[in-house]
Scaffold this motif. Structure first.
Motif, PDB file in Angstrom:
ATOM      1  N   ALA A  52       0.811  -1.218   0.000  1.00  0.00           N
ATOM      2  CA  ALA A  52       0.000   0.000   0.000  1.00  0.00           C
ATOM      3  C   ALA A  52       0.846   1.271   0.000  1.00  0.00           C
ATOM      4  CB  ALA A  52      -0.924   0.000   1.218  1.00  0.00           C
ATOM      5  N   GLY A  53       2.143   1.136   0.250  1.00  0.00           N
ATOM      6  CA  GLY A  53       3.004   2.306   0.323  1.00  0.00           C
ATOM      7  C   GLY A  53       3.081   2.915   1.705  1.00  0.00           C
ATOM      8  N   LEU A  54       2.575   2.207   2.717  1.00  0.00           N
ATOM      9  CA  LEU A  54       2.606   2.710   4.090  1.00  0.00           C
ATOM     10  C   LEU A  54       3.947   2.445   4.760  1.00  0.00           C
ATOM     11  CD1 LEU A  54      -0.939   1.505   5.223  1.00  0.00           C
ATOM     12  CD2 LEU A  54      -0.281   3.770   4.390  1.00  0.00           C
ATOM     13  N   GLU A  55       4.682   1.465   4.254  1.00  0.00           N
ATOM     14  CA  GLU A  55       6.031   1.186   4.748  1.00  0.00           C
ATOM     15  C   GLU A  55       6.968   1.044   3.558  1.00  0.00           C
ATOM     16  OE1 GLU A  55       6.819  -1.523   7.892  1.00  0.00           O
ATOM     17  OE2 GLU A  55       4.729  -1.551   8.585  1.00  0.00           O
ATOM     18  N   LYS A  56       8.176   1.516   3.731  1.00  0.00           N
ATOM     19  CA  LYS A  56       9.165   1.476   2.654  1.00  0.00           C
ATOM     20  C   LYS A  56      10.082   0.264   2.807  1.00  0.00           C
ATOM     21  CE  LYS A  56       9.299   6.488   1.988  1.00  0.00           C
ATOM     22  NZ  LYS A  56      10.152   7.704   1.966  1.00  0.00           N
ATOM     23  N   PRO A  57      10.580  -0.270   1.686  1.00  0.00           N
ATOM     24  CA  PRO A  57      11.541  -1.375   1.774  1.00  0.00           C
ATOM     25  C   PRO A  57      12.907  -0.881   2.213  1.00  0.00           C
ATOM     26  CG  PRO A  57      11.247  -0.717  -0.514  1.00  0.00           C
ATOM     27  CD  PRO A  57      10.258   0.086   0.285  1.00  0.00           C
ATOM     28  N   ASP A  58      13.690  -1.767   2.805  1.00  0.00           N
ATOM     29  CA  ASP A  58      15.082  -1.425   3.115  1.00  0.00           C
ATOM     30  C   ASP A  58      15.902  -1.341   1.828  1.00  0.00           C
ATOM     31  OD1 ASP A  58      14.373  -1.562   5.796  1.00  0.00           O
ATOM     32  OD2 ASP A  58      14.993  -3.661   5.989  1.00  0.00           O
ATOM     33  N   GLU A  59      15.608  -2.265   0.920  1.00  0.00           N
ATOM     34  CA  GLU A  59      16.293  -2.308  -0.380  1.00  0.00           C
ATOM     35  C   GLU A  59      15.287  -2.746  -1.433  1.00  0.00           C
ATOM     36  OE1 GLU A  59      19.423  -5.120   0.097  1.00  0.00           O
ATOM     37  OE2 GLU A  59      20.724  -3.761   1.206  1.00  0.00           O
ATOM     38  N   SER A  69      -5.542  -0.003  -2.964  1.00  0.00           N
ATOM     39  CA  SER A  69      -6.233   0.460  -1.765  1.00  0.00           C
ATOM     40  C   SER A  69      -5.303   0.509  -0.561  1.00  0.00           C
ATOM     41  CB  SER A  69      -7.420  -0.457  -1.455  1.00  0.00           C
ATOM     42  OG  SER A  69      -6.977  -1.646  -0.794  1.00  0.00           O
ATOM     43  N   PHE A  70      -5.731   1.231   0.463  1.00  0.00           N
ATOM     44  CA  PHE A  70      -5.135   1.071   1.776  1.00  0.00           C
ATOM     45  C   PHE A  70      -5.653  -0.251   2.335  1.00  0.00           C
ATOM     46  CE2 PHE A  70      -8.729   4.006   1.776  1.00  0.00           C
ATOM     47  CZ  PHE A  70      -9.636   3.365   2.602  1.00  0.00           C
ATOM     48  N   PRO A  71      -4.963  -0.872   3.286  1.00  0.00           N
ATOM     49  CA  PRO A  71      -5.425  -2.159   3.824  1.00  0.00           C
ATOM     50  C   PRO A  71      -6.766  -2.019   4.532  1.00  0.00           C
ATOM     51  CG  PRO A  71      -3.123  -1.773   4.385  1.00  0.00           C
ATOM     52  CD  PRO A  71      -3.659  -0.486   3.845  1.00  0.00           C
ATOM     53  N   LEU A  72      -7.601  -3.024   4.409  1.00  0.00           N
ATOM     54  CA  LEU A  72      -8.876  -3.038   5.105  1.00  0.00           C
ATOM     55  C   LEU A  72      -8.651  -2.819   6.600  1.00  0.00           C
ATOM     56  CD1 LEU A  72     -11.880  -3.610   5.453  1.00  0.00           C
ATOM     57  CD2 LEU A  72     -11.360  -6.041   5.438  1.00  0.00           C
ATOM     58  N   ILE A 143      -6.835  -2.678  -7.162  1.00  0.00           N
ATOM     59  CA  ILE A 143      -6.393  -3.778  -6.294  1.00  0.00           C
ATOM     60  C   ILE A 143      -6.804  -3.464  -4.869  1.00  0.00           C
ATOM     61  CG2 ILE A 143      -4.416  -5.018  -5.318  1.00  0.00           C
ATOM     62  CD1 ILE A 143      -2.930  -4.665  -7.897  1.00  0.00           C
ATOM     63  N   TYR A 144      -7.517  -4.417  -4.245  1.00  0.00           N
ATOM     64  CA  TYR A 144      -7.900  -4.280  -2.844  1.00  0.00           C
ATOM     65  C   TYR A 144      -6.972  -5.124  -1.983  1.00  0.00           C
ATOM     66  CZ  TYR A 144     -12.239  -1.914  -4.114  1.00  0.00           C
ATOM     67  OH  TYR A 144     -13.145  -1.010  -4.586  1.00  0.00           O
ATOM     68  N   LEU A 145      -6.483  -4.531  -0.892  1.00  0.00           N
ATOM     69  CA  LEU A 145      -5.588  -5.220   0.035  1.00  0.00           C
ATOM     70  C   LEU A 145      -6.344  -5.584   1.297  1.00  0.00           C
ATOM     71  CD1 LEU A 145      -2.464  -2.865  -0.262  1.00  0.00           C
ATOM     72  CD2 LEU A 145      -2.910  -4.986  -1.526  1.00  0.00           C
ATOM     73  N   ILE A 146      -6.289  -6.861   1.678  1.00  0.00           N
ATOM     74  CA  ILE A 146      -6.990  -7.333   2.863  1.00  0.00           C
ATOM     75  C   ILE A 146      -6.018  -8.080   3.765  1.00  0.00           C
ATOM     76  CG2 ILE A 146      -8.876  -8.753   3.752  1.00  0.00           C
ATOM     77  CD1 ILE A 146     -10.302  -8.388   1.113  1.00  0.00           C
ATOM     78  N   ASP A 147      -5.838  -7.569   4.972  1.00  0.00           N
ATOM     79  CA  ASP A 147      -5.038  -8.251   5.987  1.00  0.00           C
ATOM     80  C   ASP A 147      -6.002  -9.009   6.881  1.00  0.00           C
ATOM     81  OD1 ASP A 147      -3.497  -9.079   8.091  1.00  0.00           O
ATOM     82  OD2 ASP A 147      -2.582  -7.135   8.491  1.00  0.00           O
ATOM     83  N   GLU A 148      -5.923 -10.327   6.808  1.00  0.00           N
ATOM     84  CA  GLU A 148      -6.851 -11.174   7.567  1.00  0.00           C
ATOM     85  C   GLU A 148      -6.790 -10.896   9.055  1.00  0.00           C
ATOM     86  OE1 GLU A 148      -7.144 -15.273   9.707  1.00  0.00           O
ATOM     87  OE2 GLU A 148      -5.407 -14.041   9.314  1.00  0.00           O
ATOM     88  N   GLY A 149      -5.669 -10.312   9.505  1.00  0.00           N
ATOM     89  CA  GLY A 149      -5.540 -10.021  10.922  1.00  0.00           C
ATOM     90  C   GLY A 149      -6.329  -8.810  11.366  1.00  0.00           C
ATOM     91  N   MET A 150      -6.861  -8.024  10.410  1.00  0.00           N
ATOM     92  CA  MET A 150      -7.639  -6.856  10.781  1.00  0.00           C
ATOM     93  C   MET A 150      -8.946  -7.279  11.442  1.00  0.00           C
ATOM     94  SD  MET A 150      -5.963  -4.147   9.896  1.00  0.00           S
ATOM     95  CE  MET A 150      -4.675  -3.594   8.767  1.00  0.00           C
ATOM     96  N   PRO A 151      -9.424  -6.526  12.447  1.00  0.00           N
ATOM     97  CA  PRO A 151     -10.720  -6.851  13.058  1.00  0.00           C
ATOM     98  C   PRO A 151     -11.847  -6.686  12.064  1.00  0.00           C
ATOM     99  CG  PRO A 151      -9.890  -4.739  13.861  1.00  0.00           C
ATOM    100  CD  PRO A 151      -8.781  -5.373  13.079  1.00  0.00           C
TER     101      PRO A 151
END
Length: 219
Positions: A52-59, A69-72, A143-151
Motif C-alpha cells: 500500500a506504500g505505508l512502509e518502505k523497503p530497506d532495499e 487500496s489502503f489495507p482493510l 487492487i484491494y488489500l486485505i489483511d486477515e488479521g484486521m478486526p
C-alpha cells in the motif's frame, strides 16, 4: 500491476534482526487475485503495508502501476476529531472523486445514523471498522488489500451489504489477501504464495501453496 523487485525488509527486535523479506521479486497482474499464506508473526501486516506504500523497503523497488487500496481496517487517513462526513469528503477530494457521492455511499453503507455527523474519535471499534471499510469500497480501487488479521465489523446488516458490494467488485477488480488460514483464501484467490524464511514462494494454485504451508507449520 504491482511489482516487487529484489525487495528486502527487516526489523531489529532488540535481541535479533527479524527478516520479513530477503531480496524478493514477484508481480501481480490485474485480474489475477493472489492469496498469501503466512503464520502469525512472520510479517503479514508489514508485507501488505508495503504494497500500500505505508512502509518502505530497506532495499529494492516497489512499482505500483494501478490504483491500490489502503489495507482493510487502516485508520491512518482518518482524523478522529473530524466527523465521518468531514473525513469522507476530505478523502474523496484527495482521490479526485465526487465528495457528495463518497459521503452518500459511506453514510448508506455504514448505517450508523446520527453518529456519522459526530467525531470519529467517539466511535466504538466496530463503528470505525464499518466506516473505514465503507471508505475503501467507495474509492473503487484496481487492487484491494486485505489483511486477515484486521478486526471485522460485527453488524450483520453491514456485513451483508458490504459483502454483496465486495463480491461485485471481485468480478472486475483484483484482491491480494494475507492470512494464516488457507480456508480464508478460497473465497478470494485461485493462485497463492507462501511467506517462508524471508522468501515468497509463488504457486499457480492454492492447493500447491497449502502443501508447502502445511509442511512448514507442521514442521
Amino acid at each position: 500491476m504491482l511489482e516487487f523487485a529484489q525487495v528486502s525488509k527487516s526489523f531489529w527486535t532488540g535481541t535479533q534482526r527479524k527478516v520479513i523479506l530477503d531480496r524478493v521479486s514477484f508481480r501481480v497482474e490485474l485480474g489475477h487475485s493472489l492469496g498469501i499464506l503466512a503464520p502469525n508473526g512472520t510479517g503479514k501486516t508489514t508485507l501488505i503495508n508495503m504494497m500500500a506504500g505505508l512502509e518502505k523497503p530497506d532495499e529494492g523497488r516497489i512499482t505500483r502501476g494501478c490504483r491500490i487500496s489502503f489495507p482493510l481496517g487502516f485508520m491512518g487517513g482518518v482524523v478522529n476529531k473530524h466527523t465521518a462526513m468531514e473525513n469522507s469528503r476530505y478523502i474523496a477530494r484527495l482521490y479526485g472523486l465526487d465528495p457528495d457521492y463518497v459521503e452518500a455511499f459511506c453514510r448508506w453503507l455504514c448505517g450508523i445514523e446520527e453518529y456519522f455527523d459526530m467525531p470519529v474519535g467517539t466511535y466504538s471499534s466496530g463503528m470505525k471498522q464499518r466506516f473505514t471499510f465503507a471508505l475503501m469500497l467507495a474509492l473503487d480501487f484496481d487492487i484491494y488489500l486485505i489483511d486477515e488479521g484486521m478486526p471485522r465489523a460485527t453488524d450483520a446488516e453491514f456485513n451483508r451489504k458490504a459483502g454483496e458490494i465486495l463480491r461485485e467488485r471481485l468480478e472486475t477488480t483484483t484482491v491480494i489477501i494475507v492470512s494464516h488460514q488457507p480456508a480464508t483464501l478460497e473465497r478470494f484467490a485461485r493462485s497463492a504464495a507462501v511467506l517462508k524464511d524471508g522468501q515468497l514462494h509463488m504457486f499457480d494454485t492454492l492447493e500447491e501453496a497449502k502443501a508447502l504451508y502445511d509442511y512448514q507449520t507442521e514442521g
